[in-house]
Design an enzyme around this catalytic site. Sequence first.
Site, mmCIF file in Angstrom:
data_model
loop_
_atom_site.group_PDB
_atom_site.id
_atom_site.type_symbol
_atom_site.label_atom_id
_atom_site.label_comp_id
_atom_site.label_asym_id
_atom_site.label_seq_id
_atom_site.Cartn_x
_atom_site.Cartn_y
_atom_site.Cartn_z
ATOM 1 N N CYS A 117 0.813 -1.230 0.000
ATOM 2 C CA CYS A 117 0.000 0.000 0.000
ATOM 3 C C CYS A 117 0.840 1.271 0.000
ATOM 4 O O CYS A 117 0.308 2.357 -0.212
ATOM 5 C CB CYS A 117 -0.957 -0.009 1.182
ATOM 6 S SG CYS A 117 -2.063 -1.414 1.144
ATOM 7 N N HIS A 259 -3.466 6.844 3.290
ATOM 8 C CA HIS A 259 -3.846 5.598 2.644
ATOM 9 C C HIS A 259 -5.229 5.163 3.135
ATOM 10 O O HIS A 259 -5.470 5.039 4.341
ATOM 11 C CB HIS A 259 -2.801 4.520 2.953
ATOM 12 C CG HIS A 259 -3.240 3.157 2.528
ATOM 13 N ND1 HIS A 259 -3.751 2.912 1.278
ATOM 14 C CD2 HIS A 259 -3.285 1.977 3.202
ATOM 15 C CE1 HIS A 259 -4.079 1.636 1.188
ATOM 16 N NE2 HIS A 259 -3.809 1.053 2.332
ATOM 17 N N ASN A 289 -10.258 -0.187 0.354
ATOM 18 C CA ASN A 289 -8.789 -0.172 0.307
ATOM 19 C C ASN A 289 -8.330 -0.670 -1.063
ATOM 20 O O ASN A 289 -8.513 -1.849 -1.389
ATOM 21 C CB ASN A 289 -8.245 -1.064 1.426
ATOM 22 C CG ASN A 289 -6.720 -1.046 1.515
ATOM 23 O OD1 ASN A 289 -6.046 -0.591 0.593
ATOM 24 N ND2 ASN A 289 -6.195 -1.544 2.611
HETATM 25 N N1 ACO Z 1 -17.370 -8.418 10.755
HETATM 26 C C1 ACO Z 1 -17.688 -8.626 12.045
HETATM 27 N N2 ACO Z 1 -16.768 -8.848 12.989
HETATM 28 C C2 ACO Z 1 -15.467 -8.840 12.623
HETATM 29 C C3 ACO Z 1 -15.059 -8.654 11.295
HETATM 30 C C4 ACO Z 1 -16.083 -8.424 10.335
HETATM 31 N N3 ACO Z 1 -15.813 -8.209 9.018
HETATM 32 N N4 ACO Z 1 -13.713 -8.695 11.235
HETATM 33 C C5 ACO Z 1 -13.305 -8.924 12.486
HETATM 34 N N5 ACO Z 1 -14.352 -9.038 13.333
HETATM 35 C C6 ACO Z 1 -14.388 -9.273 14.758
HETATM 36 C C7 ACO Z 1 -13.149 -9.946 15.257
HETATM 37 O O1 ACO Z 1 -13.220 -11.343 15.101
HETATM 38 C C8 ACO Z 1 -13.152 -9.523 16.701
HETATM 39 O O2 ACO Z 1 -14.022 -10.352 17.435
HETATM 40 P P1 ACO Z 1 -13.671 -10.766 18.956
HETATM 41 O O3 ACO Z 1 -13.602 -9.474 19.694
HETATM 42 O O4 ACO Z 1 -14.789 -11.642 19.295
HETATM 43 O O5 ACO Z 1 -12.330 -11.446 18.878
HETATM 44 C C9 ACO Z 1 -13.752 -8.129 16.669
HETATM 45 O O6 ACO Z 1 -14.444 -8.032 15.433
HETATM 46 C C10 ACO Z 1 -12.723 -7.035 16.724
HETATM 47 O O7 ACO Z 1 -11.664 -7.425 15.849
HETATM 48 P P2 ACO Z 1 -10.481 -6.473 15.518
HETATM 49 O O8 ACO Z 1 -9.563 -7.171 14.571
HETATM 50 O O9 ACO Z 1 -9.940 -5.914 16.777
HETATM 51 O O10 ACO Z 1 -11.272 -5.352 14.712
HETATM 52 P P3 ACO Z 1 -10.752 -3.950 14.364
HETATM 53 O O11 ACO Z 1 -11.612 -2.925 14.943
HETATM 54 O O12 ACO Z 1 -9.270 -3.833 14.573
HETATM 55 O O13 ACO Z 1 -11.005 -3.917 12.778
HETATM 56 C C11 ACO Z 1 -9.659 -4.143 10.809
HETATM 57 C C12 ACO Z 1 -10.387 -4.868 11.938
HETATM 58 C C13 ACO Z 1 -10.715 -3.364 10.035
HETATM 59 C C14 ACO Z 1 -8.981 -5.136 9.899
HETATM 60 C C15 ACO Z 1 -8.637 -3.166 11.432
HETATM 61 O O14 ACO Z 1 -7.865 -3.873 12.371
HETATM 62 C C16 ACO Z 1 -7.716 -2.537 10.428
HETATM 63 O O15 ACO Z 1 -8.130 -1.706 9.659
HETATM 64 N N6 ACO Z 1 -6.407 -2.872 10.485
HETATM 65 C C17 ACO Z 1 -5.346 -2.222 9.750
HETATM 66 C C18 ACO Z 1 -5.500 -2.286 8.246
HETATM 67 C C19 ACO Z 1 -4.327 -1.637 7.588
HETATM 68 O O16 ACO Z 1 -4.011 -0.484 7.818
HETATM 69 N N7 ACO Z 1 -3.602 -2.390 6.750
HETATM 70 C C20 ACO Z 1 -2.413 -1.903 6.122
HETATM 71 C C21 ACO Z 1 -2.628 -1.581 4.720
HETATM 72 S S1 ACO Z 1 -3.326 -2.924 3.821
HETATM 73 C C22 ACO Z 1 -2.074 -3.566 2.836
HETATM 74 O O17 ACO Z 1 -0.930 -3.275 3.020
HETATM 75 C C23 ACO Z 1 -2.446 -4.450 1.715
#
Ligand code: ACO
Length: 356
Positions: A117, A259, A289
């Site tokens: 990214c 990003h 994304n």
């Molecule tokens: N729908 C419902 N629940 C979900 C989903 C979903 N799609 N995805 C995860 N959950 C659940 C998890 O299982 C977890 O459940 P639990 O509490 O029972 O364990 C809960 O939601 C919270 O999970 P988190 O992973 O803590 O959720 P978070 O708020 O962090 O959101 C996300 C997840 C959107 C992936 C976030 O962590 C994120 O954006 N991370 C960074 C992304 C990024 O910047 N990537 C770099 C660039 S991408 C690249 O380089 C290609």
Amino acid sequence: MHQDLRTAVLCGIGTCLPPHVLTNTDVTRLGGLDTTDAWIRTRTGISRRHRAGAGTSTGDLAVAAGRAALDSADAGRADLLLLATTTPDRPCPGTAPEVAHRLGLGPVPAFDLAAVCSGFVYGVAIAGAMVTAGLCARPLVVGAETYSAVIDPTDRDTAVLFGDGAGAVLLRGGERAEPGAVAAVDLGADGAGCDLIAIAAGGSRLPGTTPRLSRESRYFRMRGREVYGHAVRRMTESSLAVLDRAGWPPGSVEAFIGHQANQRILDAVADRVGIAPRHRHGNIGEVGNTAAASLPLALAHAAARHAVRPGARTLLTAFGGGLTWGSVALTWPAAEPRSQAPARRGSPAPRPSSPA
Ligand code: ACO
């Protein structure tokens, strides 16, 4: 090289978004995912994304965005093509030479850049440095991705996040006072986190020809919760570093584009850097994304709405797999963005671009 070319100037912006749109509900139904539209919107800011259909490749999107950027700059040619992507048309050879060929650029240097990214920011930094070094005059930097080809539709951690698309900019040499002038760049990487965002199979460590590859290793995977903290920290530090290098106080920035991975991450970074909400721009809700295409697509989106005055101090920052990150400080370009529908391989004449 001309003596008066003091920096690279962004003089053309092009985009290509495949016409097919998937809402959060569509993605949820397709993968049979245990999630909801409300969860996706509130946790990421994403409402919909574009999807390239079967037969449409990253190269097809890159050709269209590249052509649109050349049209936006009123330029027929570029003398270098740099394609930032981690979803190339094939592992070997790179996709960039074929894109350059399809754009009719002749035997110009062309190469792929894999910084996930952060690829677009890396690309602008490299192409800009090549301009000021006198190695090229008009480099075309394209960020293009078809993550739909590598995403597991049944993995709710990633399937809801990604979209397909391409964005491109044309650079040229120019003066620091011009709209679109690059003032400073900052790049970084930390390979200790290489397994946090990865497609495990398909390279020399785990060849794609290995029998009985697991589903886990064949698809893109991301440990989102761990990545989140790294993304906020690295984009904040990189933003402050590039502003310091440019000599710009954070309060003087009139346009911030990060990003487009997660609206909560973008808000956290902008808050920490000290960017007022009215100066933050993005299109994550509409495109999700799009990895290396994210920044040029968001730039084009804001430029098409004339949301920022040309010449305004602008901060672009990105973070991605690798781990990689980087930022560019530039002034807002004067270019009117153009857009094109995905190009078809083997189709003869380029189509006219439309406003983005
Ligand atoms: N729908 C419902 N629940 C979900 C989903 C979903 N799609 N995805 C995860 N959950 C659940 C998890 O299982 C977890 O459940 P639990 O509490 O029972 O364990 C809960 O939601 C919270 O999970 P988190 O992973 O803590 O959720 P978070 O708020 O962090 O959101 C996300 C997840 C959107 C992936 C976030 O962590 C994120 O954006 N991370 C960074 C992304 C990024 O910047 N990537 C770099 C660039 S991408 C690249 O380089 C290609």
